[in-house]
Write a protein that holds these residues in place. Structure first.
Motif, short mmCIF file in Angstrom:
data_model
loop_
_atom_site.label_atom_id
_atom_site.label_comp_id
_atom_site.label_asym_id
_atom_site.label_seq_id
_atom_site.Cartn_x
_atom_site.Cartn_y
_atom_site.Cartn_z
N GLY A 195 0.81 -1.20 0.00
CA GLY A 195 0.00 0.00 0.00
C GLY A 195 0.85 1.26 0.00
N ALA A 339 -7.45 -7.44 -4.33
CA ALA A 339 -6.66 -6.21 -4.25
C ALA A 339 -5.48 -6.28 -5.22
CB ALA A 339 -6.16 -6.00 -2.82
N GLU A 341 -2.50 -4.91 -5.57
CA GLU A 341 -1.12 -5.04 -5.13
C GLU A 341 -0.82 -6.42 -4.57
OE1 GLU A 341 2.23 -2.49 -2.61
OE2 GLU A 341 0.10 -2.06 -2.37
N THR A 346 3.08 -2.71 -7.91
CA THR A 346 2.89 -1.33 -8.33
C THR A 346 4.14 -0.83 -9.05
OG1 THR A 346 3.70 -0.52 -6.21
CG2 THR A 346 1.32 -0.83 -6.42
N THR A 545 -6.58 -0.72 -8.97
CA THR A 545 -6.84 -0.86 -7.54
C THR A 545 -7.17 -2.30 -7.21
OG1 THR A 545 -7.67 1.41 -7.47
CG2 THR A 545 -8.31 -0.05 -5.66
N GLY A 560 -9.97 0.67 -11.54
CA GLY A 560 -9.29 1.73 -10.82
C GLY A 560 -10.04 2.12 -9.57
N ALA A 561 -9.56 3.18 -8.91
CA ALA A 561 -10.13 3.60 -7.63
C ALA A 561 -11.58 4.02 -7.75
CB ALA A 561 -9.29 4.75 -7.06
#
Length: 625
Positions: A195, A339, A341, A346, A545, A560-561
């Motif tokens: 994160g 999730a 990541e 990233t 994301t 995405g977010a």
């Protein structure tokens, strides 16, 4: 007067936009519907040597919805209303919401372009036109209910993991759930292992001990618990990891501790496994404890700090999660949001040659999951040629492995159980993919292994598999095995009563073809392979994301977010998971079973997963489901 809801709407949602209301009496009235369940299409095989036929395949067909409509309006208004209907029927896809009066929730029919409509005119009405219509709309086989979002589950790469007991392990938003003593703690974005943030522990320079501790969490005396975290020390020094035990009145009982040396500026895993003492009902995790009056400059970053019970058998949270109380009448696709990541890297943390992770997702939808084969710790097996137990191994599940030295040459049995499983059960029956988690000490050694299964006078040899040319932890796929071996009647004659099955003995034969190193074997997994199994190769790096396994479309996409779909190179093979009502659906999630990702399988890793689905109905939705 309350009436049934029959509407064309724009989506399957609790408050969709209504495109056309077919039962609002202005001007449409719905006098009847035929939403009979779809036909079950079947395929049979037969021979004249025996009576009857054998069902080999079955699937529900698309269905036809019949709407009996009445239209009373002025001539122009009537023509306008019919044009609106034609436009809805002509859409390539559409949605009909249906909710009979008195039913608490609607169902939705996903329709396709249709044109089969009979219109009856009733002349003599003057300026007011009376028409009745019989409309047949083609639709998918099952109606669907509103989306069911299940709680997020964190699936650990460690099969002994269970649900985390502490809150806020990632410190992405704040430092709630944690307390510092002898110094200060704060959320920091200067460093992070995952994160964008971690927790920064800063000594006050006065206290003899400085630590960060979690809130109290419930425990049971006699059971094992583990605290695991990632630490990054500003200076090279020793750091302890503790668990403090308390009774029901929050009175301190004792401390379990371990101490390790940490290099400066390097993220390093910290782990402690301990048994809750007599009288303990609560515990605190201390991921970082600094002694000998540390100066203010001895700061430590803490990330991914978790406290959990060590499971004695696989349960939800350890390489799998369970989906229960599924709504609906029939099986439905399970959507899995992961999730981003947790399965890729990233761009800011990506390095050239890192490679791509490959995940295995499997589902079992019958019996009692805890009674099925799962994951076996290698150190619990019988040791054969040149193989012994070694403890304190970094990166191993629980820290113990079987180490093979290869003093005996050739492809010989190195380890295996004396009898497995020990008791016959209907839950053992099935086909499984056998994987061994292992690591070479020397990357260039050429080592091969195979599974050997035997029962009574039957011996089955698996394919020879050569290990990758590296020295990181890998899951090695040794192929499929069936339990029981040979012909399986499954039931006792014509009684339909299931027969228990017993598993054969499994052994692992290993040889070092060239080289001088050893092989550490950690765990052996038996992943269900007779229902649905999906392989996913994730992107090397990216900014999604999350990734969504779309089991309805058999695809995976990135978001995405804001929920927007992002470009992502994702490859899949096999069948995505489905879940069924009335059973416990156990979904396996092995985050990295490939041979490409440079750092291999991380025992401390995990995937944050949010499952969801749309229940499917053959007719209407009952109150309870």
């Amino acid at each position: 007067m309350d009436v049934d809801t029959v509407q064309f709407v724009d989506s399957v949602a609790s408050s969709p936009t209504v495109r056309l209301d077919l039962n609002n009496e202005a001007p449409w009235g719905c006098t009847g519907v035929d939403f009979s369940p779809p036909q079950l299409k079947t395929a049979f095989s037969s021979t004249l040597l025996v009576d009857g036929e054998r069902l080999t395949a079955a699937a529900y067909a698309n269905r036809t919805l019949t709407l009996s409509l009445e239209l009373i309006a002025g001539q122009d208004a009537s023509a306008t209303a019919m044009q609106a209907l034609w436009r809805e029927l002509d859409r390539p896809t559409n949605v009909i919401r249906y909710q009979p009066d008195g039913m608490p929730s609607p169902v939705f029919f996903r329709t396709i372009r249709s044109s089969d409509t009979r219109v009856r005119e009733y002349p003599g009405g003057g300026s007011t036109a009376l028409r009745t219509l019989e409309v047949q709309v083609r639709a998918e086989s099952c109606a669907v209910g509103l989306r069911v979002d299940l709680p997020q589950v964190v699936v650990s790469n460690d099969p002994t993991a269970s649900t985390w007991l502490n809150s806020n392990p990632f410190m992405e938003v704040d430092a709630s759930g944690w307390t510092g003593t002898g110094g200060t703690i704060a959320r920091s974005t200067a460093q992070s292992h995952e994160g964008a943030a971690s927790l920064l522990l800063t000594p006050g320079g006065v206290a003899s001990q400085v630590d960060v501790r979690s809130d109290l969490a419930p425990v049971t005396a006699g059971q094992q618990y583990r605290v695991a975290a990632w630490l990054r020390s500003t200076v090279a020094r020793s750091i302890s990891t503790n668990i403090n035990w308390y009774d029901a009145s929050s009175v301190y009982l004792s401390t379990s501790t371990t101490t390790a040396s940490y290099s400066a500026g390097v993220w390093t895993p910290a782990e402690l496994t301990a048994t809750a003492p007599v009288g303990a009902t609560q515990a605190r995790a201390f991921p970082a404890v600094l002694g000998t009056t540390p100066p203010a400059g001895h700061t430590v970053y803490v990330d991914e700090a978790r406290l959990y019970r060590v499971a004695t058998a696989m349960e939800s949270g350890g390489m799998c999660f369970d989906v229960t109380a599924v709504q609906g009448d029939v099986e439905t696709p399970l959507f899995v949001r992961v999730a981003g990541e947790d399965v890729t890297t990233t761009p800011g943390k990506w390095t050239f040659g890192l490679g791509r992770r490959q995940t295995m997702i499997s589902v079992r939808r019958r019996g009692t999951p805890a009674q099925a084969p799962g994951v076996f710790a290698a150190e619990s097996l019988n040791r054969d040629a040149d193989t012994s137990v070694v403890t304190g191994v970094v990166g191993a599940h629980g820290g113990s492995v079987l180490r093979t030295s290869f003093a005996t040459l050739g492809l010989v049995i190195r380890y295996g159980p004396s009898s497995w499983p020990t008791a016959a059960s209907v839950d053992l029956r099935g086909t499984y993919r056998m994987l061994v988690r292992c690591r070479k000490s020397v990357a260039g050694d050429v080592i091969r292994m195979r599974a050997v299964w035997s029962q009574d006078s039957t011996v089955v040899y698996g394919d020879l598999v050569t290990l990758p040319s590296d020295n990181v932890w890998r899951w090695i796929d040794l192929g499929l095995v069936q339990i029981p071996m040979g012909y399986d009647p499954a039931t006792d004659g014509l009684s339909a009563a299931p027969l228990p099955a017993t598993g054969p003995v499994f052994d692992t034969a290993i040889e070092r073809v060239s080289g001088s190193g050893t092989l550490d074997s950690d765990s052996i997994a038996f992943v269900p392979a007779d229902d649905r199994m999906l392989g996913v190769v994730w992107p090397t790096s990216g900014l999604p994301t999350a990734f969504v396994v779309d089991s309805a479309a058999s695809g995976v996409y990135g978001v995405g977010a804001s929920g927007e779909v992002r470009s992502a190179r994702v490859e899949t093979t096999g069948l995505p998971p489905m879940v069924s009502p009335g059973v416990t659906n156990r979904v396996w999630f092995l985050a990295d079973v490939g041979s490409e990702f440079a750092t291999g399988d991380d025992a401390a890793g995990y995937a944050r997963i949010t499952p969801y689905y749309w229940p499917r109905y053959l007719h209407v939705r009952p109150v309870a489901s």
